[in-house]
Motif scaffolding. Sequence first.
Motif, PDB file in Angstrom:
ATOM      1  N   TRP A  12       0.863  -1.187   0.000  1.00  0.00           N
ATOM      2  CA  TRP A  12       0.000   0.000   0.000  1.00  0.00           C
ATOM      3  C   TRP A  12       0.898   1.236   0.000  1.00  0.00           C
ATOM      4  O   TRP A  12       2.065   1.169   0.357  1.00  0.00           O
ATOM      5  CB  TRP A  12      -0.949   0.018   1.209  1.00  0.00           C
ATOM      6  N   ARG A  13       0.326   2.370  -0.403  1.00  0.00           N
ATOM      7  CA  ARG A  13       1.107   3.613  -0.510  1.00  0.00           C
ATOM      8  C   ARG A  13       1.396   4.179   0.872  1.00  0.00           C
ATOM      9  O   ARG A  13       0.598   4.005   1.787  1.00  0.00           O
ATOM     10  CB  ARG A  13       0.321   4.672  -1.296  1.00  0.00           C
ATOM     11  N   ASP A  14       2.510   4.874   0.991  1.00  0.00           N
ATOM     12  CA  ASP A  14       2.825   5.607   2.209  1.00  0.00           C
ATOM     13  C   ASP A  14       2.460   7.064   1.915  1.00  0.00           C
ATOM     14  O   ASP A  14       3.135   7.706   1.132  1.00  0.00           O
ATOM     15  CB  ASP A  14       4.329   5.462   2.482  1.00  0.00           C
ATOM     16  N   THR A  15       1.377   7.568   2.489  1.00  0.00           N
ATOM     17  CA  THR A  15       0.889   8.884   2.058  1.00  0.00           C
ATOM     18  C   THR A  15       0.946   9.918   3.179  1.00  0.00           C
ATOM     19  O   THR A  15       0.925   9.581   4.356  1.00  0.00           O
ATOM     20  CB  THR A  15      -0.584   8.802   1.593  1.00  0.00           C
ATOM     21  N   GLU A  16       0.994  11.160   2.768  1.00  0.00           N
ATOM     22  CA  GLU A  16       0.843  12.293   3.692  1.00  0.00           C
ATOM     23  C   GLU A  16      -0.648  12.554   3.846  1.00  0.00           C
ATOM     24  O   GLU A  16      -1.404  12.388   2.892  1.00  0.00           O
ATOM     25  CB  GLU A  16       1.483  13.561   3.081  1.00  0.00           C
ATOM     26  N   PRO A  17      -1.077  13.003   5.019  1.00  0.00           N
ATOM     27  CA  PRO A  17      -2.511  13.295   5.155  1.00  0.00           C
ATOM     28  C   PRO A  17      -2.939  14.486   4.307  1.00  0.00           C
ATOM     29  O   PRO A  17      -2.195  15.450   4.166  1.00  0.00           O
ATOM     30  CB  PRO A  17      -2.676  13.613   6.648  1.00  0.00           C
ATOM     31  N   LYS A  18      -4.144  14.402   3.731  1.00  0.00           N
ATOM     32  CA  LYS A  18      -4.752  15.563   3.066  1.00  0.00           C
ATOM     33  C   LYS A  18      -5.369  16.454   4.144  1.00  0.00           C
ATOM     34  O   LYS A  18      -5.454  16.073   5.309  1.00  0.00           O
ATOM     35  CB  LYS A  18      -5.858  15.100   2.117  1.00  0.00           C
ATOM     36  N   SER A  19      -5.841  17.625   3.717  1.00  0.00           N
ATOM     37  CA  SER A  19      -6.397  18.538   4.724  1.00  0.00           C
ATOM     38  C   SER A  19      -7.809  18.129   5.145  1.00  0.00           C
ATOM     39  O   SER A  19      -8.273  18.475   6.222  1.00  0.00           O
ATOM     40  CB  SER A  19      -6.421  19.969   4.188  1.00  0.00           C
ATOM     41  N   HIS A  20      -8.493  17.357   4.300  1.00  0.00           N
ATOM     42  CA  HIS A  20      -9.880  16.993   4.627  1.00  0.00           C
ATOM     43  C   HIS A  20     -10.245  15.647   3.990  1.00  0.00           C
ATOM     44  O   HIS A  20      -9.848  15.373   2.848  1.00  0.00           O
ATOM     45  CB  HIS A  20     -10.841  18.076   4.111  1.00  0.00           C
ATOM     46  N   TYR A  21     -10.978  14.856   4.726  1.00  0.00           N
ATOM     47  CA  TYR A  21     -11.517  13.599   4.186  1.00  0.00           C
ATOM     48  C   TYR A  21     -13.018  13.544   4.457  1.00  0.00           C
ATOM     49  O   TYR A  21     -13.497  14.121   5.441  1.00  0.00           O
ATOM     50  CB  TYR A  21     -10.857  12.389   4.864  1.00  0.00           C
ATOM     51  N   ASP A  22     -13.725  12.811   3.618  1.00  0.00           N
ATOM     52  CA  ASP A  22     -15.162  12.604   3.904  1.00  0.00           C
ATOM     53  C   ASP A  22     -15.301  11.761   5.176  1.00  0.00           C
ATOM     54  O   ASP A  22     -16.148  12.035   6.018  1.00  0.00           O
ATOM     55  CB  ASP A  22     -15.843  11.876   2.737  1.00  0.00           C
ATOM     56  N   ILE A  23     -14.446  10.741   5.264  1.00  0.00           N
ATOM     57  CA  ILE A  23     -14.508   9.864   6.440  1.00  0.00           C
ATOM     58  C   ILE A  23     -13.094   9.571   6.926  1.00  0.00           C
ATOM     59  O   ILE A  23     -12.228   9.183   6.142  1.00  0.00           O
ATOM     60  CB  ILE A  23     -15.232   8.540   6.122  1.00  0.00           C
ATOM     61  N   ILE A  24     -12.906   9.759   8.232  1.00  0.00           N
ATOM     62  CA  ILE A  24     -11.642   9.361   8.868  1.00  0.00           C
ATOM     63  C   ILE A  24     -11.937   8.206   9.809  1.00  0.00           C
ATOM     64  O   ILE A  24     -12.878   8.270  10.620  1.00  0.00           O
ATOM     65  CB  ILE A  24     -11.022  10.538   9.643  1.00  0.00           C
ATOM     66  N   ILE A  25     -11.129   7.173   9.702  1.00  0.00           N
ATOM     67  CA  ILE A  25     -11.228   6.048  10.635  1.00  0.00           C
ATOM     68  C   ILE A  25     -10.003   6.104  11.526  1.00  0.00           C
ATOM     69  O   ILE A  25      -8.867   6.138  11.033  1.00  0.00           O
ATOM     70  CB  ILE A  25     -11.293   4.713   9.872  1.00  0.00           C
ATOM     71  N   ILE A  26     -10.233   6.116  12.827  1.00  0.00           N
ATOM     72  CA  ILE A  26      -9.108   6.140  13.769  1.00  0.00           C
ATOM     73  C   ILE A  26      -8.814   4.691  14.159  1.00  0.00           C
ATOM     74  O   ILE A  26      -9.662   4.011  14.744  1.00  0.00           O
ATOM     75  CB  ILE A  26      -9.449   6.952  15.039  1.00  0.00           C
ATOM     76  N   GLY A  27      -7.610   4.229  13.828  1.00  0.00           N
ATOM     77  CA  GLY A  27      -7.227   2.865  14.188  1.00  0.00           C
ATOM     78  C   GLY A  27      -7.031   1.998  12.964  1.00  0.00           C
ATOM     79  O   GLY A  27      -7.987   1.692  12.248  1.00  0.00           O
ATOM     80  N   GLY A  28      -5.779   1.599  12.727  1.00  0.00           N
ATOM     81  CA  GLY A  28      -5.467   0.751  11.580  1.00  0.00           C
ATOM     82  C   GLY A  28      -5.307  -0.698  11.977  1.00  0.00           C
ATOM     83  O   GLY A  28      -4.332  -1.357  11.621  1.00  0.00           O
ATOM     84  N   GLY A  29      -6.269  -1.199  12.729  1.00  0.00           N
ATOM     85  CA  GLY A  29      -6.344  -2.643  12.976  1.00  0.00           C
ATOM     86  C   GLY A  29      -7.211  -3.269  11.898  1.00  0.00           C
ATOM     87  O   GLY A  29      -7.642  -2.599  10.942  1.00  0.00           O
ATOM     88  N   GLY A  30      -7.478  -4.557  12.058  1.00  0.00           N
ATOM     89  CA  GLY A  30      -8.309  -5.255  11.071  1.00  0.00           C
ATOM     90  C   GLY A  30      -9.665  -4.589  10.901  1.00  0.00           C
ATOM     91  O   GLY A  30     -10.160  -4.427   9.773  1.00  0.00           O
ATOM     92  N   HIS A  31     -10.273  -4.176  12.015  1.00  0.00           N
ATOM     93  CA  HIS A  31     -11.625  -3.612  11.929  1.00  0.00           C
ATOM     94  C   HIS A  31     -11.621  -2.287  11.157  1.00  0.00           C
ATOM     95  O   HIS A  31     -12.489  -2.051  10.317  1.00  0.00           O
ATOM     96  CB  HIS A  31     -12.205  -3.389  13.324  1.00  0.00           C
ATOM     97  N   GLY A  32     -10.650  -1.415  11.469  1.00  0.00           N
ATOM     98  CA  GLY A  32     -10.594  -0.126  10.790  1.00  0.00           C
ATOM     99  C   GLY A  32     -10.317  -0.303   9.305  1.00  0.00           C
ATOM    100  O   GLY A  32     -10.925   0.355   8.454  1.00  0.00           O
ATOM    101  N   LEU A  33      -9.381  -1.204   8.988  1.00  0.00           N
ATOM    102  CA  LEU A  33      -9.012  -1.413   7.588  1.00  0.00           C
ATOM    103  C   LEU A  33     -10.145  -2.077   6.815  1.00  0.00           C
ATOM    104  O   LEU A  33     -10.429  -1.730   5.667  1.00  0.00           O
ATOM    105  CB  LEU A  33      -7.731  -2.248   7.509  1.00  0.00           C
TER     106      LEU A  33
END
Length: 404
Positions: A12-33
Motif C-alpha cells: 500500500w502507498r505511504d501517504t501524507e494526510p490531506k487537509s480533509h476527508y469525507d470519512i476518517i477512521i481512527i485505528g489501523g487494525g483489522g476492523h478499521g481497515l
Amino acid sequence: ALNGQKHWQPAWRDTEPKSHYDIIIIGGGGHGLATAYYLAKVHGLRNIAVLEKGWIGGGNTGRNTTIVRSNYRLKPLHDLFEFGLKLWHNLSDELNYNVMFSPRGAMFLGHSDADMVKLAERGDAMRCDGIDADLMTRDEVAKLEPLLDMSRSARFPIEGGLIQRRGGTARHDAVAWGYARGADSFGVDIIQKCEVTGFVREGDAVVGVETTQGRIGAGRVGICVAGHSGHVAGLAGLKLPVESQTLQAMVTEGVKPMINSVIMSQSLHCYISQSDKGGIVFGGDPDNWPSYAQRGHPMVMEGAIAQGLALVPALSRLRMVRTWSGVTDMSFDGSPIIGETPVRNLYLNGGWCYGGFKATPASGWTYAHTLATGSAHPLNAPFSLERFMTGATIDETGTGPMPN
Ligand code: FAD
C-alpha cells in the motif's frame, strides 16, 4: 527470498494526510481497515483515511490467537458473527490475498453434566438460527483429539463437547495486510505513525481530528481503536461502558501436527490450537484489572498453561518460545458497540472484549454501512451505545464464560 529480500513492491502507498476527508477512521487494525475497504468497495466512497498511531495490525489484530467461529448463544450475536463467518469463507478470494482461513473445527469441551446441558442449549440455539453445531460424545471428542486426557482421574474430566465444524483459525497479520492492500487499491489513504490526540468541534459536531501530523478535517469520524476506545472517546468528552484489560497469549516451539481442531474450555477459559507453523498457541483469561500495559502478569499465563497441560499432558514436553499481550476493551455486557455516539458525526466501533478478531469482516461491513449512511445496519442495530441507557443489553457473559 530468492531475490535477496530486494525489489519488493509496497502493498500500500505511504501517504501524507490531506487537509480533509469525507470519512476518517481512527485505528489501523483489522476492523478499521476492513471498514475502509467496504466503504470503498460497497459504498463507492473514495475520500477516506485510516489513521494509525503505530503500524497497521500492530494492535490486537496482530496479537490475537486467531480463532474464528460464530457459536455464540444470543441471537444478535449469531446474526452478526455468522454473517462474518460466511465472509471469512470467501475472504482470500475477495481480497486476492491468502488469509489462510482454516476451518478445522472449533470445539468446546464439557467437563460435567452441567457443562453438557449448557453446551446442548447453546447448540440448540445455534441450530435454531441455522448455524451448524454438533454435540459430541466422549468417544467422538477422543477420536478428534487423541492427545486429550480422557481418563476418569483427569484433573478436568471430559464428558463430551460441542463443535462448530466451519469454525477454525486465520492468519491475523494477513487479514490486516489484505484489507489494507484492498483499501489502498481503491484510493484509501493509510497513514501510519499518526496518533489522534483530540477532536475538532463545531458546536455539537465533530468536524475533524487533531493528530501528531497536524489537524485533519472530516465529514464523519469513526473510532476503531479496540483497547483504547475509552481513551479516544474520552477525547470527545464521552465516558464509555468499557474497561481496558490486558489479555495474554503464548506459543510453543513448532512441532508436527498434534492438535487437530481449536480446543476451548468454557469452564476453564483455556484454549489451545496449533498454528500452521506448528507452534501450539495457548490463551486464557484476561488479567482482571484495568491496564493499558501491553504486558501481562505471569501468574495469569501460568494458570492458563497449567489448565492446558492438564487437558493435553503431552504439551508439557514443549518449550514456550513467546508470550505477549494486547489491551482489550471489555464491555459491561460482553458484546460489542457499533454505531452512533451522542456527538454528531462521531461513531464508535469497540467493546469487542477478547473476541473481536473473528468479527473483523462483519464489523467492517456493518460499520462501513453506518459511516456511509449515518444509520445502523440491521446487523449492528442491536449493538448501539444507547443500549446501556435503555437496558437492552446483550448479555452474552450472562450465558456463561466464553473463550475467544
Ligand atoms: P486493533 O487491532 O487493536 O486496532 C486498533 C488500532 O488502533 C491499533 O493498531 C492502535 O495502535 C490504534 N490506535 C489506538 N489509539 C489510537 C489513536 N489515538 N490514534 C490512532 N490510532 C490509534 N479475538 C478473536 O476473535 N479470536 C481470538 O482468538 C482472539 N484472541 C485474542 C488474544 C489476545 C492475546 C488478544 C489481545 C485479543 C484476542 N482477540 C481475539 C480479540 C481481537 O484481537 C480483537 O477484538 C480485535 O483484533 C480488535 O481489532 P481492532 O481492529 O478493533 O483492534
